[in-house]
Write an enzyme that holds these catalytic residues in place. Sequence first.
Site, PDB file in Angstrom:
ATOM      1  N   HIS A 595       0.791  -1.401  -0.073  1.00  0.00           N
ATOM      2  CA  HIS A 595      -0.061  -0.094  -0.051  1.00  0.00           C
ATOM      3  C   HIS A 595       0.713   1.275   0.059  1.00  0.00           C
ATOM      4  O   HIS A 595       1.935   1.147   0.144  1.00  0.00           O
ATOM      5  CB  HIS A 595      -0.789   0.005   1.168  1.00  0.00           C
ATOM      6  N   ASP A 597       0.918   5.330   1.824  1.00  0.00           N
ATOM      7  CA  ASP A 597       0.300   5.927   3.000  1.00  0.00           C
ATOM      8  C   ASP A 597      -0.714   7.091   2.923  1.00  0.00           C
ATOM      9  O   ASP A 597      -1.251   7.378   3.863  1.00  0.00           O
ATOM     10  CB  ASP A 597       1.214   6.251   3.980  1.00  0.00           C
ATOM     11  N   HIS A 667       4.769  -0.024  -0.062  1.00  0.00           N
ATOM     12  CA  HIS A 667       5.681  -0.874   0.882  1.00  0.00           C
ATOM     13  C   HIS A 667       4.370  -1.855   1.530  1.00  0.00           C
ATOM     14  O   HIS A 667       3.277  -1.706   1.534  1.00  0.00           O
ATOM     15  CB  HIS A 667       6.290  -0.130   1.806  1.00  0.00           C
ATOM     16  N   ARG A 677       6.318  -8.998  16.773  1.00  0.00           N
ATOM     17  CA  ARG A 677       7.119  -7.713  16.363  1.00  0.00           C
ATOM     18  C   ARG A 677       6.623  -6.626  16.736  1.00  0.00           C
ATOM     19  O   ARG A 677       5.286  -6.287  16.618  1.00  0.00           O
ATOM     20  CB  ARG A 677       7.211  -7.952  14.833  1.00  0.00           C
TER      21      ARG A 677
END
Length: 744
Positions: A595, A597, A667, A677
């Site tokens: 996508h 941002d 990204h 994570r």
Amino acid sequence: MKLLVVAPLVLLLAACTCRADVIETNEIDDDNDEVSQDNRQEQDVPLAEIFDNAVQAYLDEDWRGCILDFNEALHRYKKYKRMVTICRRKCQMETAGSSPIFAEDIEDLHFYERKVRETLCLMKCNQDYRDIAGAGALKRLPRVLEKKFVDRAAYEYLHICYFQIGKYQDAANAVFTFLTYHPDHEMTRRHLKHYLTLPDVVEERIMNLEAAPFVEMYIRGVQAYEDENYKEAVDEFESSLASYMESEEECRIYCEGPFDQGWYPEFTSSIANHFAFCLKCKRGCSLGLNSVNGEYRSNLLSSHYNYLQFAYYKLGNIKAACAAVASYLLFLPVDETMLHNKDYYSTQPKVTDEYFMPRQEALVYVKRQEYELMLLHYISEEFAVIDARFDAFTKKNAKKTDKKKTKKKKEEEQELGKNSFARLILHPPPGHSPSTRMQYLGNLSVIRDKEEERETRRDRIAVKDVRLLAAENELGGRNRYVADGFLNSTECDLLTQLAQITVEGDGYDENKSPHSPYERFQGVTVGRTALMVYFGLTKPELLELLLRHTEAARDHVERYFDLDQQLYFTYTHLVCRTALPDAPTNRTDLSHEIHADNCLIKNESSCVRESPAYTWRDYSAILYLNDDFDGGEFFFVDDRKERRVQGTVQPRCGRMVAFSAGGENLHGVRAVRSGRRCALALWFTQDESYLEYERVVADTILKRVRLLGTVPQESTRIPLKYEDMLIQCFKEDEMLRHILRESS
């Protein structure tokens, strides 16, 4: 009402793990065929010499000699380590029980007297293990040699030696032991895969030869729990808990070794410096223990209390169950499931508040952990200021020398002539648009000034330990970079504590699993953290740390991209993605789909800046807090459909990737295959009307807490939609409103 267990940890590990029924510990059998007592080398041979002999045997392709010597070295090191630990513990206990020479403690002399007594005891003790380390050894092993043992270097040689003589199962065990402590070592991974294809190698029998003693008990406890054999589960978990604490204590004692004093060696400073060195070592003990066959489990210790609370409940021991609940909540104070369990236990007959007293070992452990983290943070912050002053002083003196060099350099540039300037205009640094290039045609000196300013800025950043890791060329696109050093390990640990107050969902639409059905997605915002601080549910220092370091990240992004407009925060989100235990091992999905941002990808090629995209976002950054997980790599692509990867970023504590928020920086995030994570996702805008107002609110709450303290209330819980509660706090608290008005 049904009682729940928080994220049950089923350690019936799959490929390349310990067996649940037989777990090898790190004790070496004295009757081992390869290292029989009869063949043991004479004790007067120094350990360093034995290790060197083993390496030489490897180089000479003397495979049996290699195996014999490395196993002897490992045996002697473990014996040496045990003797050192026993010696130090004995001396500590003897000294603690002795009466001082003078009853009154004048100028803290009792402390120094204890250390003198302890030193005398240690000097006698040293004689007991000198035959192990070598006849001349009255101190610890040489640092270089000790590091080889700590890094499990022997197993990197041993697996090859075993392979060469056809002992493939032993080779697989040795290579897996090394890989457990070096999970990113690609060559070792390939060796293990190859060994798994060899005859006589049984995958289920591959084991970590350096596994901590408590692991076997813990896995047996999990198995008994799953089989609903709660009496056996309690016995195993209690034994495992005691063994875990003992293992960590031994590790901490072993940390109290010599230190090469190289900084400000005055009496008091030497003590403080050595103390800080040992403290950093001790902080790593739990990290080592929480690695079960290469799989890091940050909640391994607290999970003991999770299992115990339910097992004790099933056995009818409500008081012990309540104590286990209270102990678990010391580690995770706002865990929704355990708070639910606490509510349930509270409704049972005869249960009083006294039942919810944490167990003593848990209380001492958590208090010590918190104090040590805060102390290390204080040390790193305060001494960083002194280091900066030293650097500034050094740079000031160096400036005079550099001035002459700079002047000479400028004169040389001027002699290059107009043709050189033309070449500079035609090939500007990456990021200059054609319109900017035209602007420079009439003012050539601007180019040099800008470039010098940029270099100076990066030099200044480097002083603060932030270093550029990859720029546009390395990442295959434009307006993107990666830098390391924004956080140290202590700061990452502290910020990861905030992950304890995360709530499930994406932070936007209450979507529990917004990106992948195989992962648990949790996040916490600045506003929620501020409310937790206000009500005394989390420490203000954590919020302060969050605000300060994210502001440093914003400042770095603004200066790196040389922006002519200020960047404002528009959203800050601490996000954790956790692989679910039943997730398939061959996942092909993404943890976060490709996508941009601030725009919507249409026709797989164009990215349109329109609603419902967050069109006001101009730049983005992700600041990573940990790397103890598998998968989860961030990547850039040039095409959503083809997924042509341009650059990949491996998360590490203190590493930041930053980029412009448009379609030029598509990204995504690869699947988190195991572990959790955690990262700080930061979005910036150049439109002040989209400023993240929760940061202003958080700063106001911090000031109020510093002045008047927190506002603790009984059974305070922050709702999922917390904004109304935040507003209500400001309505009811005159001091908050006053501070906000003064700040405006």
